[in-house]
Write an enzyme that holds these catalytic residues in place. Structure first.
Site, PDB file in Angstrom:
ATOM      1  N   ASP A 185     -14.459  -1.626   8.452  1.00  0.00           N
ATOM      2  CA  ASP A 185     -13.217  -2.222   8.937  1.00  0.00           C
ATOM      3  C   ASP A 185     -12.473  -2.820   7.751  1.00  0.00           C
ATOM      4  O   ASP A 185     -12.991  -3.708   7.064  1.00  0.00           O
ATOM      5  CB  ASP A 185     -13.519  -3.305   9.978  1.00  0.00           C
ATOM      6  CG  ASP A 185     -12.308  -3.703  10.795  1.00  0.00           C
ATOM      7  OD1 ASP A 185     -11.170  -3.524  10.305  1.00  0.00           O
ATOM      8  OD2 ASP A 185     -12.495  -4.207  11.916  1.00  0.00           O
ATOM      9  N   ARG A 217      -9.548  -4.358   8.006  1.00  0.00           N
ATOM     10  CA  ARG A 217      -8.693  -5.462   8.446  1.00  0.00           C
ATOM     11  C   ARG A 217      -9.364  -6.809   8.139  1.00  0.00           C
ATOM     12  O   ARG A 217     -10.587  -6.917   8.125  1.00  0.00           O
ATOM     13  CB  ARG A 217      -8.426  -5.364   9.950  1.00  0.00           C
ATOM     14  CG  ARG A 217      -7.766  -4.075  10.394  1.00  0.00           C
ATOM     15  CD  ARG A 217      -7.812  -3.942  11.910  1.00  0.00           C
ATOM     16  NE  ARG A 217      -9.185  -3.889  12.413  1.00  0.00           N
ATOM     17  CZ  ARG A 217      -9.525  -3.881  13.701  1.00  0.00           C
ATOM     18  NH1 ARG A 217      -8.573  -3.906  14.618  1.00  0.00           N
ATOM     19  NH2 ARG A 217     -10.790  -3.821  14.073  1.00  0.00           N
TER      20      ARG A 217
END
Length: 442
Positions: free
Chosen positions: A129, A131
């Site tokens: 991920d 983010r």
């Protein structure tokens, strides 16, 4: 991304949506735009209902069933609108957990080849991920938000807000009814990313609002020429689906009907005969659980379906499967209304079901939920077209009425259809029995 970057407000406007008007403020953060859709006054910034939503073009805009993003977006909008105060932060630049649209599509190709969503990203050279959610947190701080109830299944979002100095009073889960197309994705998020049960609680032998109906569906195995077919109906203890006068609302209780809606949300298509439309005028959409409505298929050999039928509404896509016994003018009229019409050969009881199923499979349909009526149920079971049977049994006795299943031509008990790989669950006052449909050889 540096925590020293401050968001720059680039626009403020009113955005009208199906969930009402939102006062919308757009912020730029390091080249990505974050839309903050605000409902009501932020005021002192305390106890604000908040959703951090990552951009997902395929799910949010195109309705892709590979993920639960679009359903969660609408859930969050509905929840905030109902509360009358809250913020939905829609973050661009978060596509595919931060890898961008093109790479997300490449990851989809790898997933079709057998990798899960995490393995696919890693195979492309990306972390699980990319983010951080610091960007969304900074936008909330710019709005004056100080504490939140967070609509999310993702614990990383709560940690990011806490790290940014925003108090998370409570995390409110957003479970959705799993679809056969995204169940592996949802399971991976739960098992490997630590998400709160993203598809709801599994069915248990107790009174509970079920959403995860995987045990009832069984192993979904479409073939090259036929979708996986699940026949589902609710009946009384004496096998009736309606009274002698035709009344069928409601034989089963609310919990059992919630299961039916979760089953709809899990399949590509729901199929009924035109008799069900004429008798009950159902919508055949998903309303009792959060999930995507399936494509509605109506078997109607002569196009008897009334123009004002609910199934012809725009809440979901509808296809009418008919034959050359129907009027060409009527077919054209339905098509002008945006209703798909498919022509197949006529069969002994209406449309030729084998060919109809082949046409559905050619259109990309992998799973079908058959909901009735009695003649359609009987045809699917009698011609061994059903892969799975799910029966909800209500603690009622009607005496005379409409039989759920009509004559199957069985003259010996040993030749009866049987259910294997069974699942049995209690849903409120009703009992659900499911199993793979088998017929003795020979």
């Amino acid at each position: 991304m540096s925590s020293m970057i401050l968001p720059t407000e680039v626009a403020e406007l009113t955005l009208p949506t199906p969930f009402g008007e939102w006062q919308t403020r757009a912020f730029d953060w390091d080249g990505s735009v974050h839309l903050c859709l605000c409902r009501g006054a932020i005021g002192d910034g305390e106890d604000v209902l908040v959703r951090l939503h990552s951009e997902c073009l395929t799910g949010d805009a195109l309705g892709s069933l590979r993920c639960d993003c679009g359903v969660q977006l609408r859930q969050a909008q509905r929840a905030i609108a109902a509360e009358g105060r809250g913020v939905l932060v829609y973050s661009t630049g978060h596509e595919g957990r931060g890898i961008g649209l093109a790479n997300k599509l490449r990851a989809y190709v790898l997933q079709d080849g057998g990798l899960d969503t995490l393995q696919a990203n890693q195979h492309l050279g990306f972390p699980t991920d990319r983010r951080t959610f610091a960007d969304a947190a900074a936008c909330l701080r710019a709005l004056g938000v100080r504490s939140v109830r967070l609509l999310s299944n993702n614990p990383e979002k709560a940690r990011a807000l806490t790290d940014a100095g925003i108090h998370v009073r409570r995390v409110v889960g957003l479970p959705t009814a799993a679809h056969t197309r995204n169940v592996r994705y949802l399971t991976t998020k739960q098992d490997l990313l630590g998400h709160r049960v993203p598809m709801g609680s599994p069915l248990i032998d107790d009174v509970s609002p079920p959403a995860d109906v995987a045990a009832l569906l069984g192993a979904v195995r479409p073939t090259r020429t036929k979708p996986y077919v699940v026949v589902k109906y609710a009946q009384t203890l004496d096998g009736r689906i309606a009274t002698a006068s035709g009344d069928s609302r409601w034989i089963s209780g609310e919990e059992e009907r919630r299961v039916s809606h979760a089953l709809r949300a899990s399949c590509d298509a729901v199929v009924v005969g035109v008799g069900t439309i004429l008798r009950d005028d159902p919508q055949l959409t998903v309303r009792m659980v959060p999930g995507a409505s399936p494509i509605r298929f109506v078997l109607d050999s002569t196009l008897r379906i009334p123009d004002d039928s609910l199934v012809l509404g725009d809440e979901a896509a509808t296809t009418i499967v008919t034959t050359d016994r129907s009027s060409p003018e009527r077919r054209d009229d339905l098509r002008r209304r945006g209703i798909s019409v498919v022509l197949v050969p006529a069969g002994p009881c209406g449309v030729e079901l084998d060919i109809a199923l082949t046409v559905l499979r050619e259109q990309g349909i992998r799973s079908v939920l058959v909901e009735g009526g009695a003649s359609v149920i009987t045809s699917f079971l009698g011609r061994t077209l059903a892969d799975r049977l799910i029966v909800g049994i209500a603690p009622r006795v009607l005496g005379s009425g409409t039989d759920a299943v009509q004559d199957l031509g069985v003259r010996e008990v040993a030749r009866s259809l049987r259910l294997e790989r069974r699942a049995v669950h209690v849903a409120g006052e009703d009992v659900l029995i499911a199993g793979d449909v088998t017929r003795p050889a020979g």
